[in-house]
Structure formats: C-alpha cells, structure tokens
Design a protein around this motif. Structure first.
Motif, PDB file in Angstrom:
ATOM      1  N   TYR A  20       0.795  -1.217   0.000  1.00 23.99           N
ATOM      2  CA  TYR A  20       0.000   0.000   0.000  1.00 23.99           C
ATOM      3  C   TYR A  20       0.835   1.278   0.000  1.00 23.99           C
ATOM      4  O   TYR A  20       0.340   2.334  -0.344  1.00 23.99           O
ATOM      5  CB  TYR A  20      -0.930   0.000   1.213  1.00 23.99           C
ATOM      6  N   TYR A  24       4.887   0.545   4.175  1.00 25.34           N
ATOM      7  CA  TYR A  24       4.212  -0.732   4.377  1.00 25.34           C
ATOM      8  C   TYR A  24       5.030  -1.864   3.762  1.00 25.34           C
ATOM      9  O   TYR A  24       5.233  -2.907   4.389  1.00 25.34           O
ATOM     10  CB  TYR A  24       2.802  -0.700   3.776  1.00 25.34           C
ATOM     11  N   CYS A  53      -0.319  -3.953  10.271  1.00 23.43           N
ATOM     12  CA  CYS A  53      -1.262  -2.835  10.234  1.00 23.43           C
ATOM     13  C   CYS A  53      -0.619  -1.524  10.693  1.00 23.43           C
ATOM     14  O   CYS A  53      -1.040  -0.449  10.268  1.00 23.43           O
ATOM     15  CB  CYS A  53      -2.471  -3.128  11.123  1.00 23.43           C
ATOM     16  N   TYR A  56       0.215   0.581   7.794  1.00 22.45           N
ATOM     17  CA  TYR A  56      -0.783   0.846   6.761  1.00 22.45           C
ATOM     18  C   TYR A  56      -0.932   2.356   6.628  1.00 22.45           C
ATOM     19  O   TYR A  56      -1.059   3.065   7.635  1.00 22.45           O
ATOM     20  CB  TYR A  56      -2.119   0.188   7.126  1.00 22.45           C
ATOM     21  N   CYS A  64      -7.615  -1.402   8.449  1.00 23.38           N
ATOM     22  CA  CYS A  64      -7.364  -2.503   9.381  1.00 23.38           C
ATOM     23  C   CYS A  64      -8.425  -2.635  10.469  1.00 23.38           C
ATOM     24  O   CYS A  64      -8.472  -3.641  11.175  1.00 23.38           O
ATOM     25  CB  CYS A  64      -5.980  -2.354  10.004  1.00 23.38           C
TER      26      CYS A  64
END
Length: 138
Positions: A20, A24, A53, A56, A64
C-alpha cells in the motif's frame, strides 16, 4: 516475537513485494524475510490490528479496523485450526496450513480481498504444500 492477525497469515504466503505504500512494503518485507530465514520465529495470533497494520498508510478510513477485515480473520484461523492468543513458531503455522488448507480455499476465504485476483496467495499455499516455504523477496 511478532503479532499477526488471521488473514495476514495468508497475505505472507502470497507476498511478492507489493503493498500500500513504501513504508508498508518495507515493514512487510522485513517481517516476511525474517520468517522465511528463521521459521522458528514466534508468532502471537491477535484479534485486530497487528504489526503489519502499524504501517498501513493513513489515507482516510482505517482499513485494518474495517468489519470486512475482521470477518476475514476468524474463518482463516478456523480453517487452519488456530486460535487468537496462541503463540507458535512460523514453521508450525506452515505445517497447519499444509495440513488444513488447499490453494482453492483462497477463493472462498478471501473472496472480498482486492489482492485475490493476482493469484499469488494460491501460489503461496501451493509452495507450502511443496515444502518450499516463503519465497525470497528482494
């Protein structure tokens, strides 16, 4: 020890260096390669956001915490025969995947995942069945 949620166990199998954001991808690659190079690394299974997460990207709604993601976690753990709170090494997780999961399970368990269409998670499960482990990502 790493903390991982249910669906990320499958994401690690299919991981090919895409993600992403740069941050990440760096985080995922580091964790992925640690598990690849040391399958005795301990994993604690958690409910909700985990160490993947954490990186993210913050771009609006927090993916998440989405209900759809939680709905994917538990069926994957059920299929593998694992429970939230368990601590086991990555090699044992691979053994559970080898015992209880076939590549086509991705089509059902990960039906709503945007990465499913790439086919890499099915390949990853097949590689676990073929005793290849996680593939190298550079």
């Amino acid at each position: 020890m790493f903390q991982l949620r249910g669906h990320h166990l499958f994401c690690l199998l299919g991981y090919r260096g895409m993600g992403y954001s740069d941050e990440y991808v760096k985080n995922m690659t580091r964790l992925h390669q640690t598990l690849r190079n040391n399958p005795k690394t301990l994993i604690q299974l958690v409910k909700g956001p985990d160490q993947l997460c954490e990186k993210y990207p913050n771009s609006g709604q927090y993916h998440c915490q989405d209900r759809n993601i939680y709905d994917r976690d538990q069926p994957i753990l059920d299929k593998i025969g694992l429970k939230i709170g368990q601590i086991l090494n990555w090699g044992d997780i691979e053994s559970c995947i080898r015992k209880f999961v076939v590549p086509s399970d991705i089509q059902i368990l990960c039906e709503t995942c945007s990465w499913r269409s790439y086919g890499v998670c099915e390949e990853g499960i097949q590689e676990i069945h073929d005793w290849k482990g996680l593939r190298e990502v550079k």
